[in-house]
Write a protein that holds these residues in place. Sequence first.
Motif, PDB file in Angstrom:
ATOM      1  N   LEU A   1       0.804  -1.217   0.000  1.00 61.24           N
ATOM      2  CA  LEU A   1       0.000   0.000   0.000  1.00 61.24           C
ATOM      3  C   LEU A   1       0.839   1.270   0.000  1.00 61.24           C
ATOM      4  O   LEU A   1       0.369   2.326   0.408  1.00 61.24           O
TER       5      LEU A   1
ATOM      6  N   CYS B   1       2.641   4.552  -1.578  1.00 56.06           N
ATOM      7  CA  CYS B   1       2.440   5.459  -2.714  1.00 56.06           C
ATOM      8  C   CYS B   1       3.565   6.476  -2.839  1.00 56.06           C
ATOM      9  O   CYS B   1       3.702   7.117  -3.886  1.00 56.06           O
TER      10      CYS B   1
ATOM     11  N   CYS C   1      -2.858   5.254   1.840  1.00 56.67           N
ATOM     12  CA  CYS C   1      -1.601   4.652   1.384  1.00 56.67           C
ATOM     13  C   CYS C   1      -0.440   5.114   2.258  1.00 56.67           C
ATOM     14  O   CYS C   1      -0.601   5.965   3.137  1.00 56.67           O
ATOM     15  N   SER C   2       0.723   4.543   2.007  1.00 54.81           N
ATOM     16  CA  SER C   2       1.833   4.644   2.946  1.00 54.81           C
ATOM     17  C   SER C   2       3.071   5.281   2.342  1.00 54.81           C
ATOM     18  O   SER C   2       3.270   5.270   1.126  1.00 54.81           O
TER      19      SER C   2
ATOM     20  N   CYS D   1      -4.746   7.443  -8.640  1.00 52.66           N
ATOM     21  CA  CYS D   1      -3.722   6.392  -8.590  1.00 52.66           C
ATOM     22  C   CYS D   1      -2.393   7.046  -8.927  1.00 52.66           C
ATOM     23  O   CYS D   1      -2.075   7.267 -10.098  1.00 52.66           O
TER      24      CYS D   1
ATOM     25  N   GLN E   1       1.758   6.871  -7.780  1.00 56.52           N
ATOM     26  CA  GLN E   1       2.915   6.401  -7.035  1.00 56.52           C
ATOM     27  C   GLN E   1       4.092   7.295  -7.404  1.00 56.52           C
ATOM     28  O   GLN E   1       4.316   7.569  -8.576  1.00 56.52           O
TER      29      GLN E   1
ATOM     30  N   ILE F   1      -3.978   5.460  -4.015  1.00 54.48           N
ATOM     31  CA  ILE F   1      -3.591   4.332  -4.868  1.00 54.48           C
ATOM     32  C   ILE F   1      -4.787   3.435  -5.167  1.00 54.48           C
ATOM     33  O   ILE F   1      -4.771   2.239  -4.929  1.00 54.48           O
TER      34      ILE F   1
END
Length: 369
Positions: free
Chosen positions: A100, A102, A127-128, A332, A334, A350
């Motif tokens: 998880l 990002c 997210c992390s 989404c 990253q 994400i």
Amino acid sequence: MQSAADSGAIAAATDYYLEAKDSALKVQAQSVIASYGFIDGANGVTVTVNRPPASGSHTATTGAVEVTVKQPQIGLLSSLWHSQTVIISARAVAMGTGGLGCVFALDRTAAKAVDLQGTAQVNLNGCSLIDDSNNNVSLNVGGSATLSALSVSTSGGVSGAASITATDGITTGQPPLSDPYAGTSIPSFSGCARHNFSAKTVVTIDPGVYCGGMTLNAGANVTLNPGIYYLDQGSLQVNGGASMTGSGVTLVFTSSNGHNYASATINGGATVDLSAPSSGPTAGMVMFGDPSMTAGTAFKFEGGASQTLQGAVYLPEAAVSFAGGANTTNGCTQLIADTINFVGNSNFAINCQGMGTKPLGSALAALVE
């Protein structure tokens, strides 16, 4: 048998999380379960796969996968009097959790590999943040900046932890995590489709090699047709008042002679809305930085809320300064770079199912029943 069902469910849920397709779920589960000696169709074994589950507490959860293994067996004692069989079964349900992450800083030793300063508010929606630096201050949150995330994991230490809100906590001193995009092979290129491309009006362009980079000035409204755009040296410059949009595109920052690798600057007031292809050699990547470029090459993404990059921004040798992204859970994005400096409000999410991105982090799926 239960271990076989558990492993099969995790494998199938992971596959669905990555591919968002049902076609291979049963094959994936059967393959794993067969390694436990339970082969579908042999010795009465049946393996059933349902998405969503046909029973239990996750029947309405689209990402949940149910696996049931059944086999008729004759009881050891009852076989002395009759040959009636009993059905032995095991059931498991798993869901893809993905890695998880990002935001991911790759540098293993840098101080402030991730840095927030000033009044920057960085929101990682569901997210992390992952920081591979083992420096005592690998993550710094200074000034009146704040960070909100699902979790924060760093190989080093944290300064400014009081300004961090992490639902699942902050962990320090963790082993560095691997880069899932490392080793990605980009199709080769040659020649030049355009030299020193510049725009200040409405124009649509095609994939190819853009030698000397691209410059979009105020008034430019540039649409990118789907495909791979190689920026061979120079830079991508999107100035205030310019617009760049495209779906199914990847921008590759590279150099044909090993020098002057292309970089990027997106200035405040620019509008950028790009999304990655979901299949093909650059699936999931909206931007790709050549890993041969000099470490610390500057990339500036400072377009603010009008800067939307859907997919992975993969710049493994770049020093990225970032401010942008809409505050939504539906995106989404990253961001993977050598170091990352948040210079303004930034938002990540994400919701990447079916986008072709690769999970950042360790766990891909977990048992839920």
